[in-house]
Design a protein around this motif. Structure first.
Motif, PDB file in Angstrom:
ATOM      1  N   SER A  42      66.215  52.285  38.619  1.00 21.28           N
ATOM      2  CA  SER A  42      67.182  52.742  39.618  1.00 21.28           C
ATOM      3  C   SER A  42      67.877  51.545  40.243  1.00 21.28           C
ATOM      4  O   SER A  42      67.358  50.420  40.223  1.00 21.28           O
ATOM      5  N   ALA A  43      69.033  51.798  40.813  1.00 20.87           N
ATOM      6  CA  ALA A  43      69.817  50.709  41.419  1.00 20.87           C
ATOM      7  C   ALA A  43      69.055  50.013  42.534  1.00 20.87           C
ATOM      8  O   ALA A  43      69.246  48.817  42.776  1.00 20.87           O
ATOM      9  N   ALA A  44      68.171  50.734  43.213  1.00 25.61           N
ATOM     10  CA  ALA A  44      67.435  50.165  44.343  1.00 25.61           C
ATOM     11  C   ALA A  44      66.167  49.424  43.930  1.00 25.61           C
ATOM     12  O   ALA A  44      65.511  48.805  44.770  1.00 25.61           O
ATOM     13  N   ASP A  45      65.814  49.459  42.655  1.00 25.77           N
ATOM     14  CA  ASP A  45      64.587  48.791  42.205  1.00 25.77           C
ATOM     15  C   ASP A  45      64.731  47.273  42.296  1.00 25.77           C
ATOM     16  O   ASP A  45      65.841  46.735  42.149  1.00 25.77           O
ATOM     17  N   PRO A  46      63.619  46.558  42.521  1.00 27.99           N
ATOM     18  CA  PRO A  46      63.678  45.084  42.504  1.00 27.99           C
ATOM     19  C   PRO A  46      64.260  44.596  41.187  1.00 27.99           C
ATOM     20  O   PRO A  46      63.942  45.128  40.115  1.00 27.99           O
ATOM     21  N   ILE A  47      65.106  43.595  41.259  1.00 28.92           N
ATOM     22  CA  ILE A  47      65.825  43.143  40.068  1.00 28.92           C
ATOM     23  C   ILE A  47      64.893  42.489  39.055  1.00 28.92           C
ATOM     24  O   ILE A  47      65.201  42.439  37.851  1.00 28.92           O
ATOM     25  N   ASP A  48      63.729  41.994  39.510  1.00 27.54           N
ATOM     26  CA  ASP A  48      62.796  41.304  38.615  1.00 27.54           C
ATOM     27  C   ASP A  48      61.538  42.118  38.327  1.00 27.54           C
ATOM     28  O   ASP A  48      60.512  41.578  37.926  1.00 27.54           O
ATOM     29  N   ARG A  49      61.621  43.438  38.512  1.00 29.40           N
ATOM     30  CA  ARG A  49      60.500  44.329  38.189  1.00 29.40           C
ATOM     31  C   ARG A  49      61.044  45.579  37.503  1.00 29.40           C
ATOM     32  O   ARG A  49      62.244  45.864  37.569  1.00 29.40           O
ATOM     33  N   SER A  60      70.993  44.008  25.515  1.00 26.34           N
ATOM     34  CA  SER A  60      69.990  44.794  26.235  1.00 26.34           C
ATOM     35  C   SER A  60      68.556  44.379  25.922  1.00 26.34           C
ATOM     36  O   SER A  60      67.616  45.003  26.420  1.00 26.34           O
ATOM     37  N   VAL A  61      68.369  43.324  25.128  1.00 24.36           N
ATOM     38  CA  VAL A  61      67.030  42.927  24.698  1.00 24.36           C
ATOM     39  C   VAL A  61      66.875  41.413  24.847  1.00 24.36           C
ATOM     40  O   VAL A  61      67.646  40.650  24.267  1.00 24.36           O
ATOM     41  N   ALA A  62      65.851  40.992  25.601  1.00 24.36           N
ATOM     42  CA  ALA A  62      65.595  39.561  25.786  1.00 24.36           C
ATOM     43  C   ALA A  62      64.404  39.073  24.974  1.00 24.36           C
ATOM     44  O   ALA A  62      63.999  37.918  25.101  1.00 24.36           O
ATOM     45  N   SER A  63      63.841  39.939  24.141  1.00 19.90           N
ATOM     46  CA  SER A  63      62.677  39.557  23.337  1.00 19.90           C
ATOM     47  C   SER A  63      63.157  38.985  22.012  1.00 19.90           C
ATOM     48  O   SER A  63      63.198  39.667  20.995  1.00 19.90           O
ATOM     49  N   THR A  64      63.525  37.718  22.027  1.00 23.11           N
ATOM     50  CA  THR A  64      64.061  37.062  20.831  1.00 23.11           C
ATOM     51  C   THR A  64      63.047  36.172  20.129  1.00 23.11           C
ATOM     52  O   THR A  64      63.199  35.892  18.950  1.00 23.11           O
ATOM     53  N   ASN A  65      62.028  35.725  20.856  1.00 24.50           N
ATOM     54  CA  ASN A  65      61.120  34.714  20.315  1.00 24.50           C
ATOM     55  C   ASN A  65      59.681  35.036  20.698  1.00 24.50           C
ATOM     56  O   ASN A  65      59.170  34.543  21.700  1.00 24.50           O
ATOM     57  N   PRO A  66      58.995  35.876  19.904  1.00 23.77           N
ATOM     58  CA  PRO A  66      57.647  36.305  20.278  1.00 23.77           C
ATOM     59  C   PRO A  66      56.658  35.183  20.598  1.00 23.77           C
ATOM     60  O   PRO A  66      55.978  35.256  21.628  1.00 23.77           O
ATOM     61  N   LEU A  86      60.110  45.320  24.417  1.00 19.49           N
ATOM     62  CA  LEU A  86      61.301  44.647  23.893  1.00 19.49           C
ATOM     63  C   LEU A  86      61.977  43.769  24.947  1.00 19.49           C
ATOM     64  O   LEU A  86      63.039  43.210  24.692  1.00 19.49           O
ATOM     65  N   VAL A  87      61.359  43.647  26.117  1.00 22.87           N
ATOM     66  CA  VAL A  87      61.937  42.917  27.247  1.00 22.87           C
ATOM     67  C   VAL A  87      63.364  43.419  27.500  1.00 22.87           C
ATOM     68  O   VAL A  87      64.349  42.700  27.312  1.00 22.87           O
ATOM     69  N   PRO A  88      63.498  44.662  27.933  1.00 20.91           N
ATOM     70  CA  PRO A  88      64.826  45.240  28.135  1.00 20.91           C
ATOM     71  C   PRO A  88      65.578  44.575  29.280  1.00 20.91           C
ATOM     72  O   PRO A  88      64.982  44.144  30.273  1.00 20.91           O
ATOM     73  N   VAL A  89      66.895  44.495  29.131  1.00 22.44           N
ATOM     74  CA  VAL A  89      67.762  43.895  30.148  1.00 22.44           C
ATOM     75  C   VAL A  89      68.686  44.991  30.682  1.00 22.44           C
ATOM     76  O   VAL A  89      69.419  45.622  29.912  1.00 22.44           O
ATOM     77  N   ARG A  90      68.653  45.218  31.975  1.00 21.43           N
ATOM     78  CA  ARG A  90      69.509  46.253  32.563  1.00 21.43           C
ATOM     79  C   ARG A  90      70.685  45.618  33.289  1.00 21.43           C
ATOM     80  O   ARG A  90      70.704  44.412  33.552  1.00 21.43           O
ATOM     81  N   ALA A  91      71.662  46.424  33.624  1.00 21.05           N
ATOM     82  CA  ALA A  91      72.859  45.939  34.316  1.00 21.05           C
ATOM     83  C   ALA A  91      72.469  45.188  35.577  1.00 21.05           C
ATOM     84  O   ALA A  91      71.654  45.650  36.368  1.00 21.05           O
ATOM     85  N   GLY A  92      73.061  44.018  35.748  1.00 25.47           N
ATOM     86  CA  GLY A  92      72.786  43.204  36.926  1.00 25.47           C
ATOM     87  C   GLY A  92      71.652  42.220  36.758  1.00 25.47           C
ATOM     88  O   GLY A  92      71.472  41.328  37.593  1.00 25.47           O
ATOM     89  N   GLN A  93      70.884  42.347  35.690  1.00 26.54           N
ATOM     90  CA  GLN A  93      69.770  41.432  35.457  1.00 26.54           C
ATOM     91  C   GLN A  93      70.211  40.204  34.668  1.00 26.54           C
ATOM     92  O   GLN A  93      71.043  40.301  33.760  1.00 26.54           O
ATOM     93  N   THR A  94      69.623  39.076  34.997  1.00 26.15           N
ATOM     94  CA  THR A  94      69.707  37.902  34.138  1.00 26.15           C
ATOM     95  C   THR A  94      68.549  37.951  33.146  1.00 26.15           C
ATOM     96  O   THR A  94      67.617  38.752  33.285  1.00 26.15           O
ATOM     97  N   SER A  95      68.585  37.068  32.165  1.00 27.10           N
ATOM     98  CA  SER A  95      67.448  36.967  31.243  1.00 27.10           C
ATOM     99  C   SER A  95      66.177  36.625  32.015  1.00 27.10           C
ATOM    100  O   SER A  95      65.095  37.152  31.700  1.00 27.10           O
ATOM    101  N   ALA A  96      66.290  35.756  33.022  1.00 29.20           N
ATOM    102  CA  ALA A  96      65.118  35.387  33.824  1.00 29.20           C
ATOM    103  C   ALA A  96      64.530  36.605  34.524  1.00 29.20           C
ATOM    104  O   ALA A  96      63.306  36.764  34.595  1.00 29.20           O
ATOM    105  N   ASP A  97      65.405  37.474  35.057  1.00 30.03           N
ATOM    106  CA  ASP A  97      64.925  38.686  35.721  1.00 30.03           C
ATOM    107  C   ASP A  97      64.185  39.587  34.732  1.00 30.03           C
ATOM    108  O   ASP A  97      63.126  40.144  35.043  1.00 30.03           O
ATOM    109  N   ALA A  98      64.763  39.760  33.541  1.00 29.18           N
ATOM    110  CA  ALA A  98      64.162  40.639  32.541  1.00 29.18           C
ATOM    111  C   ALA A  98      62.806  40.110  32.084  1.00 29.18           C
ATOM    112  O   ALA A  98      61.841  40.874  31.938  1.00 29.18           O
ATOM    113  N   VAL A  99      62.717  38.801  31.872  1.00 32.68           N
ATOM    114  CA  VAL A  99      61.440  38.207  31.467  1.00 32.68           C
ATOM    115  C   VAL A  99      60.415  38.354  32.589  1.00 32.68           C
ATOM    116  O   VAL A  99      59.242  38.685  32.344  1.00 32.68           O
TER     117      VAL A  99
END
Length: 354
Positions: free
Chosen positions: A324-331, A52-58, A11-24
């Motif tokens: 986790s908070a320490a995880d890379p923002i784009d992974r 919380s979801v960036a999967s808008t356009n399959p 579902l391309v989840p988006v977590r706190a601190g992430q941009t859509s680009a990070d989530a994708v």
């Protein structure tokens, strides 16, 4: 798990601190890892206007993933057909099939994938939302995607040929998605493979599969019923770690079902510190019982038993581990790790054949 094929629903989840680009970017990395591990399919969902979801356009996401993967099948889980003109869907997936021949799945659903306001916006340009027309729209897409195309009869009586692409050499694999009696019986009547959305609620699975199989009529696409199931999964080296990683998604779903305003997904640390109401706590416990959360070997065994119980040979997992908070923002390392741990329980020969 010698006979179980594993696939992925994202579902391309988006977590706190992430941009859509990070989530994708995190989902691209997840698809690349699934490809490397030998998993069979990687599907992306269609949801709209959710923080919380960036999967808008399959189809757009699948075009990106086609260029970043080598062998894994890519598909929609699914395109919500009431939001789109069938001809547009056929053209989009015909182009994807041309770009990644033999690797494209078109999963179609009947739900809108959003709230009534967004649904109205999606349909404001004239998209057809008549439920009674849904079976005809699926047949239209089948015909438009075929190399022979479809024929329209004009008011003059003349036949007008229509094709999704000018010279198709192959077609995407068409699947019907659902969680209701209607979708199960329609998939059977049309002779299409069927995906039951077990990850939604975990209820009605046996009934829907029974209706699908009992109503199945052979088609040019399929001579016998073929079904797969979806499941929410969090696998980790230990059961305690898996429960911890599952908290952000479990709490988020509990908030959704109790009408609490939604935000991006919490980190694991924030979820551990979060307050939940009694109603939310009860929902979380009920979901934990239905989800596949635990030490990887135990989760693998449960998935195998799950597939055996419902007589399917493929399960599409939605890797639901939080970050986790320490995880890379784009992974999404814990989501990738879920796939790695499950793949380790499959013989390499099965993975290569998938």
């Amino acid at each position: 798990m010698p006979q179980l094929t594993l696939s992925v629903l994202d579902l391309v989840p988006v977590r706190a601190g992430q941009t859509s680009a990070d989530a994708v970017a995190a989902s691209i990395a997840l698809a690349e890892r699934a490809d490397e591990l030998g998993l069979h399919r990687f599907w992306v969902a269609e949801h709209h206007n959710m923080p919380s979801v960036a999967s808008t356009n399959p189809p757009v996401l699948l075009g990106v993933l086609a260029g970043r993967t080598r062998r894994i099948r890519l598909g929609s889980g699914g395109v919500m057909l009431p939001n789109h003109a069938p001809f547009v869907v056929a053209e989009q997936f015909a182009v994807l099939e041309a770009a990644a021949p033999g690797r494209i799945d078109l999963g179609i659903g009947r739900a809108p994938g959003s709230d009534p306001v967004i649904t109205a916006l999606l349909r404001s340009s004239g998209h057809t939302s008549d439920v009674d027309a849904f079976p005809n729209h699926i047949r239209d897409i089948e015909a438009l995607l075929s190399p022979q195309g479809a024929g329209l009869r004009l008011s003059s009586g003349e036949e007008y040929a229509v094709r999704a692409t000018p010279n198709a050499a192959g077609t995407p694999e068409l699947w019907l998605l659902g969680s209701s009696d209607y979708s199960a019986q329609l998939a059977g009547r049309l002779g299409l493979p069927y995906v039951f959305a077990h990850h939604f609620s975990g209820e009605g699975t046996e009934r829907s599969l029974g209706l699908y199989r009992s109503s199945f009529e052979a088609s040019e696409h399929l001579s016998a019923p073929r079904a797969l199931l979806t499941a929410n999964v969090v696998a980790a080296p230990s059961a305690d770690e898996a429960v911890r990683l599952a908290l952000p998604q479990l709490q988020h779903m509990a908030r959704l079902r109790t009408g609490t305003p939604l935000t991006a997904l919490d980190t694991v640390e924030a979820a551990q510190a979060a307050h939940v109401t009694q109603a939310q706590h009860d929902l979380i416990e009920a979901m934990r019982a239905r989800w596949f959360i635990g030490e990887s070997g135990e989760v693998a065994e449960r998935l195998a038993a799950f597939a055996d119980r419902y007589d399917v040979d493929e399960v599409m997992v939605s890797p639901s581990a939080g970050a986790s908070a320490a995880d890379p923002i784009d992974r999404a390392p814990a989501r990738e790790r879920t796939l790695e741990l499950l793949a380790a329980h499959l013989p390499q020969g099965v993975l290569a054949a998938a």
